[in-house]
Design a protein around this motif. Structure first.
Motif, PDB file in Angstrom:
ATOM      1  N   HIS A  51     -16.737  46.296 -70.433  1.00  0.00           N
ATOM      2  CA  HIS A  51     -16.736  47.498 -69.600  1.00  0.00           C
ATOM      3  C   HIS A  51     -18.114  48.155 -69.535  1.00  0.00           C
ATOM      4  CE1 HIS A  51     -12.515  46.922 -70.816  1.00  0.00           C
ATOM      5  NE2 HIS A  51     -12.284  47.242 -69.558  1.00  0.00           N
ATOM      6  N   ARG A  52     -18.799  48.185 -70.645  1.00  0.00           N
ATOM      7  CA  ARG A  52     -20.147  48.780 -70.660  1.00  0.00           C
ATOM      8  C   ARG A  52     -21.119  47.945 -69.828  1.00  0.00           C
ATOM      9  NH1 ARG A  52     -19.735  50.028 -77.024  1.00  0.00           N
ATOM     10  NH2 ARG A  52     -18.585  51.984 -76.839  1.00  0.00           N
ATOM     11  N   GLN A  53     -21.022  46.638 -69.976  1.00  0.00           N
ATOM     12  CA  GLN A  53     -21.909  45.761 -69.206  1.00  0.00           C
ATOM     13  C   GLN A  53     -21.615  45.875 -67.716  1.00  0.00           C
ATOM     14  OE1 GLN A  53     -20.966  42.057 -71.130  1.00  0.00           O
ATOM     15  NE2 GLN A  53     -22.372  42.417 -72.827  1.00  0.00           N
ATOM     16  N   LEU A  54     -20.328  45.924 -67.351  1.00  0.00           N
ATOM     17  CA  LEU A  54     -19.944  46.060 -65.953  1.00  0.00           C
ATOM     18  C   LEU A  54     -20.475  47.366 -65.375  1.00  0.00           C
ATOM     19  CD1 LEU A  54     -18.390  45.128 -63.467  1.00  0.00           C
ATOM     20  CD2 LEU A  54     -16.339  46.177 -64.467  1.00  0.00           C
ATOM     21  N   LEU A  58     -23.008  48.032 -62.181  1.00  0.00           N
ATOM     22  CA  LEU A  58     -22.606  48.834 -61.030  1.00  0.00           C
ATOM     23  C   LEU A  58     -23.533  50.027 -60.809  1.00  0.00           C
ATOM     24  CD1 LEU A  58     -18.736  48.779 -61.491  1.00  0.00           C
ATOM     25  CD2 LEU A  58     -20.108  47.474 -59.852  1.00  0.00           C
ATOM     26  N   THR A  59     -24.062  50.564 -61.874  1.00  0.00           N
ATOM     27  CA  THR A  59     -24.964  51.719 -61.731  1.00  0.00           C
ATOM     28  C   THR A  59     -26.419  51.306 -61.542  1.00  0.00           C
ATOM     29  OG1 THR A  59     -25.151  51.948 -64.135  1.00  0.00           O
ATOM     30  CG2 THR A  59     -23.470  53.278 -63.032  1.00  0.00           C
ATOM     31  N   SER A  60     -26.735  50.064 -61.877  1.00  0.00           N
ATOM     32  CA  SER A  60     -28.089  49.532 -61.682  1.00  0.00           C
ATOM     33  C   SER A  60     -27.986  48.163 -61.016  1.00  0.00           C
ATOM     34  CB  SER A  60     -28.829  49.413 -63.019  1.00  0.00           C
ATOM     35  OG  SER A  60     -28.916  50.650 -63.663  1.00  0.00           O
ATOM     36  N   GLN A  66     -29.626  38.738 -62.775  1.00  0.00           N
ATOM     37  CA  GLN A  66     -30.397  38.434 -63.975  1.00  0.00           C
ATOM     38  C   GLN A  66     -29.435  37.925 -65.052  1.00  0.00           C
ATOM     39  OE1 GLN A  66     -33.037  41.573 -65.235  1.00  0.00           O
ATOM     40  NE2 GLN A  66     -33.380  42.248 -63.140  1.00  0.00           N
ATOM     41  N   ALA A  67     -29.921  37.096 -65.931  1.00  0.00           N
ATOM     42  CA  ALA A  67     -29.077  36.490 -66.965  1.00  0.00           C
ATOM     43  C   ALA A  67     -28.925  37.417 -68.175  1.00  0.00           C
ATOM     44  CB  ALA A  67     -29.661  35.151 -67.384  1.00  0.00           C
ATOM     45  N   ARG A  78     -19.665  41.828 -58.664  1.00  0.00           N
ATOM     46  CA  ARG A  78     -19.707  41.399 -57.259  1.00  0.00           C
ATOM     47  C   ARG A  78     -18.416  41.778 -56.544  1.00  0.00           C
ATOM     48  NH1 ARG A  78     -22.820  37.271 -59.426  1.00  0.00           N
ATOM     49  NH2 ARG A  78     -21.047  35.904 -59.860  1.00  0.00           N
ATOM     50  N   GLN A  79     -17.290  41.638 -57.212  1.00  0.00           N
ATOM     51  CA  GLN A  79     -16.008  41.997 -56.602  1.00  0.00           C
ATOM     52  C   GLN A  79     -15.980  43.489 -56.234  1.00  0.00           C
ATOM     53  OE1 GLN A  79     -12.984  40.815 -59.399  1.00  0.00           O
ATOM     54  NE2 GLN A  79     -13.280  38.635 -58.998  1.00  0.00           N
ATOM     55  N   PHE A  80     -16.508  44.326 -57.102  1.00  0.00           N
ATOM     56  CA  PHE A  80     -16.524  45.760 -56.824  1.00  0.00           C
ATOM     57  C   PHE A  80     -17.507  46.102 -55.707  1.00  0.00           C
ATOM     58  CE2 PHE A  80     -14.594  46.374 -61.089  1.00  0.00           C
ATOM     59  CZ  PHE A  80     -13.580  47.250 -60.731  1.00  0.00           C
ATOM     60  N   THR A  81     -18.665  45.499 -55.741  1.00  0.00           N
ATOM     61  CA  THR A  81     -19.689  45.866 -54.757  1.00  0.00           C
ATOM     62  C   THR A  81     -19.402  45.289 -53.388  1.00  0.00           C
ATOM     63  OG1 THR A  81     -21.097  44.051 -55.510  1.00  0.00           O
ATOM     64  CG2 THR A  81     -21.503  46.219 -56.474  1.00  0.00           C
ATOM     65  N   ASN A  82     -18.614  44.215 -53.311  1.00  0.00           N
ATOM     66  CA  ASN A  82     -18.258  43.626 -52.019  1.00  0.00           C
ATOM     67  C   ASN A  82     -16.958  44.170 -51.460  1.00  0.00           C
ATOM     68  OD1 ASN A  82     -20.530  42.013 -51.992  1.00  0.00           O
ATOM     69  ND2 ASN A  82     -19.536  40.340 -53.067  1.00  0.00           N
ATOM     70  N   ALA A  83     -16.304  45.040 -52.177  1.00  0.00           N
ATOM     71  CA  ALA A  83     -14.995  45.560 -51.723  1.00  0.00           C
ATOM     72  C   ALA A  83     -15.155  46.558 -50.604  1.00  0.00           C
ATOM     73  CB  ALA A  83     -14.279  46.219 -52.891  1.00  0.00           C
TER      74      ALA A  83
END
Length: 83
Positions: A51-54, A58-60, A66-67, A78-83
């Motif tokens: 959750h922290r990584q997600l 999303l905020t940056s 990046q890996a 990607r699922q959130f940003t493409n929704a």
């Protein structure tokens, strides 16, 4: 930053901890588990890394691609940003 825990529960826990330090403490347990201070890892729970990584992706959004994190974190972002 220092976090001070106060209150009746913490005071009682400290008193019991002092009793446990004595040889013949007479208590039916041998340790205190402080679960009132908001540290789930002290109770064996895994950190909420996903959750922290997600949220960081999303905020940056510039971090996406990046890996830095596992693939499933990037996919969910990607699922959130493409929704």
């Amino acid at each position: 930053m220092e976090y001070a825990v106060r209150g009746e529960i913490d005071i009682l826990a400290q008193e019991l901890q002092e009793r446990l330090a004595q040889d013949n403490h007479g208590l039916p347990f041998s340790e205190i588990v402080r679960c009132n201070i908001g540290n789930p890892q002290a109770l064996g729970q895994k950190p909420m890394s996903f959750h922290r990584q997600l949220l960081s992706l999303l905020t940056s959004p510039e971090l996406q691609g990046q890996a830095l994190y596992p693939a499933d974190v990037h996919e969910r972002a990607r699922q959130f940003t493409n929704a």
